[in-house]
Design a protein around this motif. Structure first.
Motif, short mmCIF file in Angstrom:
data_model
loop_
_atom_site.label_atom_id
_atom_site.label_comp_id
_atom_site.label_asym_id
_atom_site.label_seq_id
_atom_site.Cartn_x
_atom_site.Cartn_y
_atom_site.Cartn_z
N SER A 164 0.82 -1.21 0.00
CA SER A 164 0.00 0.00 0.00
C SER A 164 0.85 1.26 0.00
CB SER A 164 -0.96 0.00 1.19
OG SER A 164 -0.29 -0.23 2.41
N VAL A 165 1.85 1.35 0.87
CA VAL A 165 2.68 2.56 0.91
C VAL A 165 3.56 2.65 -0.33
CG1 VAL A 165 4.52 3.76 2.16
CG2 VAL A 165 2.62 2.74 3.41
N VAL A 166 4.13 1.55 -0.77
CA VAL A 166 4.93 1.56 -2.00
C VAL A 166 4.08 2.09 -3.16
CG1 VAL A 166 6.02 0.10 -3.75
CG2 VAL A 166 6.59 -0.21 -1.34
N SER A 167 2.84 1.62 -3.24
CA SER A 167 1.94 2.07 -4.32
C SER A 167 1.62 3.55 -4.20
CB SER A 167 0.65 1.24 -4.30
OG SER A 167 0.92 -0.12 -4.51
N GLY A 199 -7.19 4.74 2.66
CA GLY A 199 -8.31 4.23 3.47
C GLY A 199 -8.12 2.78 3.86
N PHE A 200 -7.59 1.98 2.94
CA PHE A 200 -7.25 0.59 3.26
C PHE A 200 -6.10 0.52 4.26
CE2 PHE A 200 -3.92 -2.50 2.26
CZ PHE A 200 -4.55 -3.68 2.63
N PHE A 201 -5.10 1.37 4.08
CA PHE A 201 -3.90 1.36 4.91
C PHE A 201 -4.22 1.53 6.39
CE2 PHE A 201 -0.52 3.84 7.00
CZ PHE A 201 0.56 2.98 6.86
N ILE A 202 -5.21 2.35 6.70
CA ILE A 202 -5.58 2.59 8.10
C ILE A 202 -5.91 1.29 8.81
CG2 ILE A 202 -7.30 3.67 9.61
CD1 ILE A 202 -5.31 5.64 8.41
N TRP A 203 -6.57 0.38 8.11
CA TRP A 203 -6.97 -0.89 8.72
C TRP A 203 -5.88 -1.96 8.59
CZ3 TRP A 203 -10.86 -0.15 11.73
CH2 TRP A 203 -11.86 0.76 11.39
N ASN A 204 -5.01 -1.79 7.64
CA ASN A 204 -3.99 -2.80 7.38
C ASN A 204 -2.73 -2.63 8.23
OD1 ASN A 204 -1.40 -3.29 5.22
ND2 ASN A 204 -2.75 -5.02 5.59
N TYR A 205 -2.39 -1.37 8.55
CA TYR A 205 -1.13 -1.12 9.25
C TYR A 205 -1.37 -0.39 10.56
CZ TYR A 205 3.82 -0.03 9.88
OH TYR A 205 5.10 0.03 10.37
N PRO A 206 -0.79 -0.86 11.66
CA PRO A 206 0.20 -1.95 11.75
C PRO A 206 -0.38 -3.30 12.13
CG PRO A 206 0.20 -0.73 13.79
CD PRO A 206 -0.84 -0.08 12.91
N MET A 299 4.67 -7.88 15.40
CA MET A 299 5.63 -6.79 15.54
C MET A 299 6.69 -6.84 14.44
SD MET A 299 6.22 -6.57 19.67
CE MET A 299 7.40 -5.22 19.45
N ARG A 300 7.17 -8.04 14.14
CA ARG A 300 8.17 -8.18 13.09
C ARG A 300 7.57 -7.85 11.72
NH1 ARG A 300 10.02 -13.96 13.17
NH2 ARG A 300 11.39 -13.27 11.49
N ASN A 301 6.31 -8.27 11.52
CA ASN A 301 5.63 -7.99 10.26
C ASN A 301 5.55 -6.49 10.01
OD1 ASN A 301 3.43 -7.43 8.39
ND2 ASN A 301 2.84 -9.57 8.59
N SER A 302 5.07 -5.75 11.00
CA SER A 302 4.87 -4.31 10.84
C SER A 302 6.19 -3.55 10.79
CB SER A 302 4.01 -3.78 11.98
OG SER A 302 2.74 -4.40 11.98
N ALA A 303 7.23 -4.09 11.42
CA ALA A 303 8.54 -3.43 11.42
C ALA A 303 9.29 -3.66 10.11
CB ALA A 303 9.39 -3.93 12.59
N THR A 304 8.82 -4.60 9.30
CA THR A 304 9.51 -4.92 8.04
C THR A 304 9.26 -3.86 6.97
OG1 THR A 304 9.39 -7.30 8.47
CG2 THR A 304 9.66 -6.61 6.17
#
Length: 361
Positions: A164-167, A199-206, A299-304
């Motif tokens: 999402s952020v890369v896009s 809008g998707f990112f808010i629910w996806n991260y972190p 935690m590792r997932n979101s820190a990646t």
């Protein structure tokens, strides 16, 4: 354009919330999928977050059709339907073969050509550009590009906030150049997509309450590819290496993975494994940098993802700065590929981890 960004943001935000609230038990990652080589979550999660992004885009298209009376938005929407719907069908059923999804991507690419007259006209290499005067070859290369970028976004969709952020970074770059060349369609669609993805990112991260899914990743990649081709075709001052450098991180990830699997491992390049670049960051970089225990998957997932956001910017920043200068863009493209391979090899050989340990002492 800001109104489109905020409108699509709230539509996507609400749409994803509805999916999480009511359909989490229907469209979910089953327990039998937790132990795959590319699975890094540990609870059932809706995998159709792309619906929120797509619905936000569809509403914006409807508004533009009714009030602006511009059919180009409708034609773009129609062209995206095959690649999005078959990706969504895979998210729901897990039974759509890769060949079928590839055919859907080809169909979307053909629709772009027939409905919008969009095809690749040059790649910025003397003499080679002459072959793009042959319409059939130009259309074939366009279809390959559309399918390739769509697949590239799907491949990096493995961690919370990554794709999402890369896009969004890529769309910001495209919107900037679209604004510079006064292409209203380019920057309008870019802002609509940025809002929908946010809008998707808010629910996806972190916390990973919802995943983008194949449908969402394919649709985003399709949109990036088509806008890129439109920029190059309609504006001669835009170097064809601008969009390439903008998407170099996900695209080179695909190319390098094919090379690694086929020529270094002697296996099918379509067979999934756990050695993609973002997976190595997850396994061998994040634990060293943050001292996160390997059992703490969330935690590792979101820190990646932030590591990959930074690496993506190594391509997009110079692309935006030198969007008219092919020579400089080629140099930065080569430098990025060299840096990617060097960093990948360093992580695989545990050199990068040792460097981090040394720096932290």
């Amino acid at each position: 354009m800001i109104k489109f960004l905020f409108a699509s943001f709230f539509i996507s935000l609400i749409g994803c919330f509805i999916v999480i609230l009511f359909f989490g038990k229907v469209f979910r990652v089953g327990e039998d999928h937790f132990d795959g080589p590319q699975k890094f979550h540990d609870r059932p999660t809706p995998r159709v977050g792309g619906v929120g992004v797509f619905v936000a885009f569809a509403v914006a298209v409807l508004y533009l059709m009714v009030f602006k009376k511009n059919s180009i938005y409708l034609y773009f929407f129609i062209s995206s339907l095959p690649i999005f719907l078959f990706g969504l069908l895979e998210d729901i059923t897990r039974k759509v073969a890769p060949k079928i999804r590839l055919l859907a991507a080809i169909l979307s690419g053909l629709l772009v050509y027939f409905l919008l007259d969009v095809y690749l006209t040059r790649i910025g290499i003397p003499y080679v550009d002459n072959i793009f005067h042959i319409k059939v070859i130009a259309v074939i290369f366009t279809i390959i590009g559309v399918a390739g970028v769509a697949n590239a976004i799907n491949i990096i969709d493995g961690y919370n906030g990554l794709a999402s952020v890369v896009s969004m970074i890529i769309f910001l770059a495209i919107a900037y150049v679209g604004f510079k060349v006064n292409d209203q369609f380019i920057y309008t669609v870019s802002f609509i997509m940025i809002g929908g993805i946010a809008g998707f990112f808010i629910w996806n991260y972190p916390f990973g309450k919802i995943f983008l899914g194949d449908g969402g990743a394919y649709f985003i990649g399709f949109t990036i590819a088509v806008l890129s081709v439109m920029l190059v075709k309609n504006h001669p001052q835009v170097s064809p290496w601008f969009p390439l450098l903008t998407v170099i991180y996900p695209v080179f990830e695909v190319l390098f993975s094919f090379y690694r699997k086929k020529h270094l491992k002697g296996r099918s390049p379509f067979q999934p494994d756990g050695l993609h670049f973002h997976m190595l960051i997850y396994k061998r970089v994040v634990p060293f940098v943050f001292d996160i225990h390997r059992s703490e998957k969330l935690m590792r997932n979101s820190a990646t993802s932030p590591f990959l956001w930074l690496i993506c910017s190594f391509g997009t920043i110079p692309a935006v700065m030198f969007w008219q200068n092919t020579t400089i863009l080629v140099i930065f493209t080569v430098l990025f590929c060299w840096f990617y391979v060097w960093l990948y090899r360093s992580i695989v050989r545990f050199k990068f981890g040792r460097m981090i340990k040394t720096l932290k002492r």
